[in-house]
Each structure stands twice: as structure tokens, then as C-alpha cells.
Design a protein around this motif. Structure first.
Motif, short mmCIF file in Angstrom:
data_model
loop_
_atom_site.label_atom_id
_atom_site.label_comp_id
_atom_site.label_asym_id
_atom_site.label_seq_id
_atom_site.Cartn_x
_atom_site.Cartn_y
_atom_site.Cartn_z
N THR A 43 17.11 34.40 18.62
CA THR A 43 16.14 35.40 18.15
C THR A 43 16.82 36.68 17.66
O THR A 43 17.92 37.02 18.08
N TRP B 283 16.65 41.09 16.69
CA TRP B 283 16.45 42.27 17.53
C TRP B 283 15.19 43.04 17.18
O TRP B 283 14.80 43.94 17.92
N LYS C 130 18.65 32.64 23.58
CA LYS C 130 19.81 33.48 23.22
C LYS C 130 19.27 34.63 22.38
O LYS C 130 19.02 34.49 21.19
N GLY D 86 15.92 34.99 12.07
CA GLY D 86 16.98 35.93 11.74
C GLY D 86 17.18 35.96 10.24
O GLY D 86 16.27 35.63 9.47
N SER D 87 18.39 36.32 9.83
CA SER D 87 18.66 36.49 8.39
C SER D 87 18.76 35.14 7.69
O SER D 87 19.07 34.12 8.31
N MET E 276 13.11 33.35 8.32
CA MET E 276 14.21 34.20 7.83
C MET E 276 13.71 35.43 7.06
O MET E 276 12.64 35.93 7.33
N CYS F 183 10.63 41.82 9.10
CA CYS F 183 10.74 40.77 8.09
C CYS F 183 9.60 40.87 7.08
O CYS F 183 9.73 40.48 5.93
N GLU G 68 17.12 41.69 0.37
CA GLU G 68 16.52 42.25 1.58
C GLU G 68 17.41 43.37 2.10
O GLU G 68 18.56 43.14 2.48
N PHE H 81 2.27 31.87 11.07
CA PHE H 81 3.19 32.92 10.63
C PHE H 81 4.47 32.30 10.09
O PHE H 81 5.15 31.54 10.78
P1 NAD Z 1 20.82 37.70 12.34
O1 NAD Z 1 20.69 36.53 11.43
O2 NAD Z 1 22.04 38.54 12.20
O3 NAD Z 1 20.79 37.24 13.86
C1 NAD Z 1 19.71 36.49 14.38
C2 NAD Z 1 20.19 35.77 15.65
O4 NAD Z 1 21.16 34.78 15.27
C3 NAD Z 1 20.86 36.68 16.66
O5 NAD Z 1 20.55 36.28 17.97
C4 NAD Z 1 22.34 36.44 16.38
O6 NAD Z 1 23.20 36.72 17.48
C5 NAD Z 1 22.34 34.94 16.06
N1 NAD Z 1 23.49 34.48 15.28
C6 NAD Z 1 24.27 35.20 14.44
N2 NAD Z 1 25.25 34.42 13.94
C7 NAD Z 1 25.07 33.19 14.45
C8 NAD Z 1 25.74 31.94 14.28
N3 NAD Z 1 26.81 31.83 13.50
N4 NAD Z 1 25.27 30.87 14.95
C9 NAD Z 1 24.18 30.97 15.74
N5 NAD Z 1 23.52 32.12 15.95
C10 NAD Z 1 23.94 33.22 15.30
O7 NAD Z 1 19.48 38.57 12.16
P2 NAD Z 1 19.12 39.96 12.80
O8 NAD Z 1 19.94 41.04 12.15
O9 NAD Z 1 19.13 39.89 14.28
O10 NAD Z 1 17.60 40.11 12.33
C11 NAD Z 1 17.21 40.57 11.08
C12 NAD Z 1 16.83 39.42 10.17
O11 NAD Z 1 15.82 38.63 10.79
C13 NAD Z 1 16.22 39.89 8.86
O12 NAD Z 1 16.73 39.11 7.82
C14 NAD Z 1 14.73 39.64 9.05
O13 NAD Z 1 14.00 39.46 7.86
C15 NAD Z 1 14.75 38.40 9.88
N6 NAD Z 1 13.50 38.21 10.59
C16 NAD Z 1 12.68 37.21 10.17
C17 NAD Z 1 11.46 37.01 10.78
C18 NAD Z 1 10.53 35.91 10.35
O14 NAD Z 1 9.67 35.52 11.14
N7 NAD Z 1 10.64 35.41 9.13
C19 NAD Z 1 11.08 37.84 11.85
C20 NAD Z 1 11.96 38.86 12.25
C21 NAD Z 1 13.17 39.02 11.62
#
Ligand code: NAD
Length: 496
Positions: free
Chosen positions: A151, A153, A177, A230-231, A253, A286, A387, A454
Motif C-alpha cells: 500500500t 502512504w 506491507k 501505488g505508482s 495506480m 490518486c 502525474e 473504485f
Molecule cells: P509507490 O509506487 O512508490 O509505492 C507503493 C508501495 O509499493 C509502497 O508500499 C512501496 O514501498 C512499495 N514498493 C516500492 N517499490 C517496490 C517494489 N520494487 N516491489 C514491491 N513493492 C514496492 O507509490 P507511493 O509513492 O507510495 O504512492 C503514490 C502513488 O500511488 C501515486 O502514483 C498515486 O496515484 C498512487 N495511488 C493510487 C491509488 C488508486 O487507487 N489508484 C490510490 C492511492 C495512491
């Protein structure tokens, strides 16, 4: 200053230290001298222990009747209601968003707990007629197994809850995690699961970085399902890995969300929606509004009022109830936003307000950035395509609804979109033609409720939807069941 508390991983019902012996600091982005907590810097070995515990617990949990599983989830909701204020304040300290938003974040955890617990007595399958005599045909859901929940942050309790609750009600066990910037909110959620009496091993928590915990977790052979938010960059890697290892995988994402403001819109209402969408959570949602496409007939007036109001937003520590926008999550985020401001300037967009880091007085202790608005942005500029994930809004002029929809759809993401108009026909055309997973009329791009699906299209998702009953499709497998009570061999498609 009191010494920061050390928090441990939760594995097989015990709070344990990482085998690494190393720790990570969780700092307040409004005041980087404040350590909110110290967490385990975990390893693949910790991950293995958590996965083993989850696999063992799955044997019994999957056989616990779903309404009984749901009773634990109701209890989680009840405890969260009691702790809402405490957890909201701790969340503001750990990631910066203002108190009313962190209260909303905990509230989403509560909402999804109650909604999902209700599924414990539904989880409908279908009974359908069989083509043969004395034969019964139906479908039912079964759990998938052990789920890795990875997830981000920005919604540190809501997003883990969106994954955890449906996973549990379906009969799965989990290893959570959380993002390394927000382990405290995840700790609170898991602590509540423990207090609610969820059996040992069903919920496990391992904190640490993406590379040292996320990566081994998603690759672990004991993990059956990876649910990632995440991203898009990291999500792509997660998706590739899951495909190679034949794991079920859901990805939520990035976004580049748009509000269209037509010439018949109530401009005051549209301004409220744009400001809330662009600068709520400092633009770090997001679903944040990062583009506003405005009809040329009202463009001048809209842009002038927008800049005036953005300039006057009250920025500061989110624990102050009068503050409207908190800090960015960390220093790399400040650097990234500043780079995008420079990119916007170089591309020829007009900087109307903001564009700078805030450093005076209390701002000097944290990661603060001024609300930033660019006008005269071209749809193809990087500012309007990528983004940014910060308080940076691009205003793009348009001549017609058709053009606005084309601009709205002209990005690689497809999460949320909105239109402000008083013309019901135009609202319906936009509803039909904007290719996003979420759409609003006369409301901002943010503000989803848990009883509707969602998620997004294109590079925002991989076809799944969290929340609502659609979350069950992520966390369960369908089984088609045929019961033949004819007492003889009957062949489908062959015997008539
Ligand atoms: P991130 O992709 O950097 O990290 C997300 C999670 O992935 C974290 O727990 C991180 O530690 C983990 N991670 C990072 N590298 C990894 C790897 N190589 N293998 C496995 N896990 C790994 O994203 P972030 O900066 O925490 O959050 C922001 C992003 O999340 C933005 O792009 C946002 O748009 C997106 N987001 C999307 C939604 C949605 O529902 N679509 C909701 C909230 C946030």
C-alpha cells in the motif's frame, strides 16, 4: 523531547523485531525534527515467517463461516469508531494531511468495515437452470489463499482497510506491507485487528522498504495474490512479476484527473470543486484534480478568481484546525514538485501563483510547497500529461465540450473526471464519453464512497475495482458447481 516509541512487526499473533536488527524512522513532514515512531527495517526472512504464518492460519480461517468472519470485521469497525480522533491525529503527524482529511481517512476504514462485514451474509453466488433433468447448477465464491497487500502512504489507513477487509471476509489471510512513510497508521489498523480477536496468523504486518520487503513479498512462492496500490511505474513491475509467477494480481495506480468547466457552469461551485480537488491532501491523491479544462467564454474570469483563491489558501501544520493545506510527504517530493514547476516554465505555461517552496518561520522545519497554478497550458505539455502528485494545477482553455472531452481523455491514465455544467444533456454526453473509472457531475474529482466500485482505466488499473461488492472479485475465485441427482450419467450438450 520524549524518546520515540519503537514498533514491531506482527507475525503469527506476536509483535516481533526484524531479523535485521535494523530500524527505520518515521518523521513528521510538518516538522522533520519530530520522530513519530521507529519501525522495523525488515528483510526477506521476516517476510517468509509472515507468509508461513498466513498459510498456516488459512487452513482454519477459510473454514470459519463467512458471517463469523464478518463479526470480527464489525468489531474492527467499532474499535475504529472509538479511536477515530486519536488515529486521525497520529496520521496527520505521520503524513501531514489536515485533520479533517485524516478523520475522513479513518472514517473510510470504518465505512469499509461495515460495508464489507455485511458481505459476510451475502457474497451472492447464482443458481441457474441446468439443461439436463434432475441436475442442479450454481456458482459460489471461494477464497484465494494468502494475500500480499502492498500500500501507498497517501491514504495510510483507508487503503490498507480497502484491501484487508474484503480479503478477510472472503476467507483469505494476509501479509500487509505499508509504505515506509506511513507504517504507524498500518500498525494501528493491525493492532485493532488483534484487539478484535482475529485469530493468530490471519493478519500479519511487515514494515520496510519496497525493495527489502515489497519485492520479496510479491515474489514469495507462498503468496497467491498480490493487491497493490501505488505508482504506475512500480505497479508495472508488480504486474510483470505476478504474471510470470502466475499470481492473481490487482493494481490501482496513478491518475491525471480532469475537471471540465463549461460556459454555463456555476463558476463559484466549480471553483470550490477545483480548489478542493487540486489542493486537498496537498494534491497528493490518486484522484487529485491536476487539470482543469475551461471554456474560453469564462476562461479569463475563472483563471483570475482561481489564482486569487489559491494564493489565499492557508498552508501549515495539519494539526492546526484552521489550516487548509498541509506539507508534502517528504523532501524527495518537494524536489520533484520544484522540478515540475521548472518543466512548466520551460514549456511556456504561465505561472499564476505559487511555484516555490515555503521556508519562512515554521515552514522551515517541514516540507511545505505553495499552492501552484499554471494557466495557458497546452494539453500535450508534460505538465498536463504526467502525474505530478503535488499541489500543481494546470488550466487548459477549450472551445467546446467535444474538445474538452478529447483533452480529458488524452492522457495515459483513466481514474477520475468531472464536469461542471447546468445542461443535463452535456453532463450525460461527458458521462458517456470520458473514459475513466469514476465520474462526477457538478462535484470535484475526489470524494469516492465505499459502496461504489473504485479504480480506473488504462494505466491506472488492470481491470479490477476496489470497494463495493466488486472488491470480492479481487479476493475470491469463482467455483461452478453441478449436482446431478438423476442417478445416471448425463452428458451436457450431448444428451437432450
Ligand atoms: P509507490 O509506487 O512508490 O509505492 C507503493 C508501495 O509499493 C509502497 O508500499 C512501496 O514501498 C512499495 N514498493 C516500492 N517499490 C517496490 C517494489 N520494487 N516491489 C514491491 N513493492 C514496492 O507509490 P507511493 O509513492 O507510495 O504512492 C503514490 C502513488 O500511488 C501515486 O502514483 C498515486 O496515484 C498512487 N495511488 C493510487 C491509488 C488508486 O487507487 N489508484 C490510490 C492511492 C495512491
Amino acid at each position: 523531547m520524549t524518546e520515540a516509541k519503537t514498533y514491531r512487526n506482527f507475525i503469527n499473533g506476536e509483535w516481533v523485531s526484524s531479523t535485521s536488527g535494523k530500524l527505520l524512522e518515521d518523521r513528521n513532514p510538518a516538522d522533520s525534527s519530530e520522530i513519530v515512531g521507529v519501525f522495523q527495517d525488515s528483510t526477506a526472512e521476516d517476510v517468509q515467517q509472515a507468509v508461513d504464518a498466513a498459510r498456516e492460519a488459512f487452513r482454519k480461517w477459510r473454514l470459519t463461516p463467512a458471517p463469523k468472519r464478518a463479526e470480527y470485521i464489525y468489531k474492527v469497525g467499532e474499535i475504529l469508531i472509538r479511536r477515530k480522533e486519536e488515529y486521525a491525529r497520529e496520521m496527520t503527524r505521520e503524513m501531514g494531511k489536515v485533520l479533517k482529511e485524516t478523520r475522513g481517512d479513518v472514517q473510510e476504514g470504518i465505512d469499509i468495515a461495515y460495508y464489507t462485514a455485511g458481505e459476510g451474509r451475502r457474497m451472492f453466488g447464482k443458481t441457474v437452470p441446468s439443461e439436463l433433468h434432475n441436475k442442479y447448477a450454481m456458482s459460489m465464491r471461494m477464497p484465494v489463499g494468502t494475500c500480499a497487500l502492498i500500500t501507498p502512504w497517501n491514504f495510510p489507513m483507508a487503503i490498507p482497510s480497502w484491501k484487508l477487509m474484503p480479503a478477510l471476509v472472503c476467507g483469505n489471510t494476509v501479509v500487509l506491507k505499508p509504505a515506509s512513510d506511513t507504517p504507524l497508521s498500518a500498525y494501528h489498523l493491525v493492532k485493532v485487528c488483534q484487539e478484535a480477536g482475529i485469530p493468530r496468523g490471519v493478519v500479519n504486518l511487515v514494515t520496510g522498504s519496497g525493495t527489502s520487503v515489497g519485492s520479496p513479498l510479491m515474489q514469495n512462492s507462498g503468496v497467491d495474490l498480490v493487491s497493490f496500490t501505488g505508482s504506475t511505474d512500480v505497479g508495472g513491475k508488480v504486474g510483470e512479476t505476478a504474471a510470470r509467477l502466475f499470481k492473481r494480481c490487482s493494481l490501482e495506480m496513478g491518475g491525471k484527473n480532469v475537471i471540465i468547466v463549461l460556459d454555463d457552469a456555476r463558476l463559484d461551485l466549480a471553483l470550490d470543486g477545483v480548489l478542493w480537488g487540486a489542493f486537498g491532501t496537498s494534491g497528493q491523491r490518486c484522484t487529485a484534480t491536476s487539470r482543469v479544462v475551461v471554456h474560453k467564454k469564462v476562461y479569463g474570469e475563472f483563471v483570475e478568481k482561481l489564482a486569487e483563491r489559491a494564493k489565499n489558501l492557508r498552508v501549515g501544520d495539519g494539526l492546526d484546525e484552521s489550516v487548509e493545506m498541509g506539507p508534502l510527504i517528504n523532501e524527495p517530493a518537494v524536489k520533484k514538485i520544484a522540478e515540475y514547476v521548472q518543466i512548466g516554465r520551460d514549456e511556456g505555461a504561465s505561472l499564476l501563483c505559487g511555484g516555490v517552496r515555503l521556508t519562512k518561520g515554521e515552514f522551515g522545519r517541514g516540507s511545505f510547497f505553495a499552492p501552484t497554478v499554471f494557466s495557458d497550458v497546452e494539453p500535450g505539455m508534460r505538465l498536463a500529461q504526467e502525474e505530478i502528485f503535488g499541489p500543481v494545477l494546470s488550466v487548459i482553455p477549450c472551445d467546446s465540450l467535444d474538445q474538452a472531452i478529447e483533452i480529458g481523455n488524452g492522457v495515459k491514465y483513466g481514474l477520475s473526471s468531472a464536469i461542471y455544467t447546468q445542461d443535463v444533456n452535456k453532463a450525460f454526453i461527458a458521462m458517456r464519453d470520458l473514459f475513466t473509472g469514476i465520474f462526477y457531475v457538478n462535484s470535484s474529482t475526489i470524494g469516492a464512497e465505499v459502496q461504489l466500485p473504485f479504480g480506473g482505466t488504462k494505466q491506472t488499473g488492470n481491470g479490477h475495482r476496489e470497494a463495493a461488492d466488486t472488491a470480492l472479485d479481487i479476493f475470491s475465485e469463482w467455483k461452478a458447481v453441478y449436482v446431478d441427482f438423476s442417478g445416471k450419467l448425463q452428458k451436457a450438450q450431448i444428451d437432450s
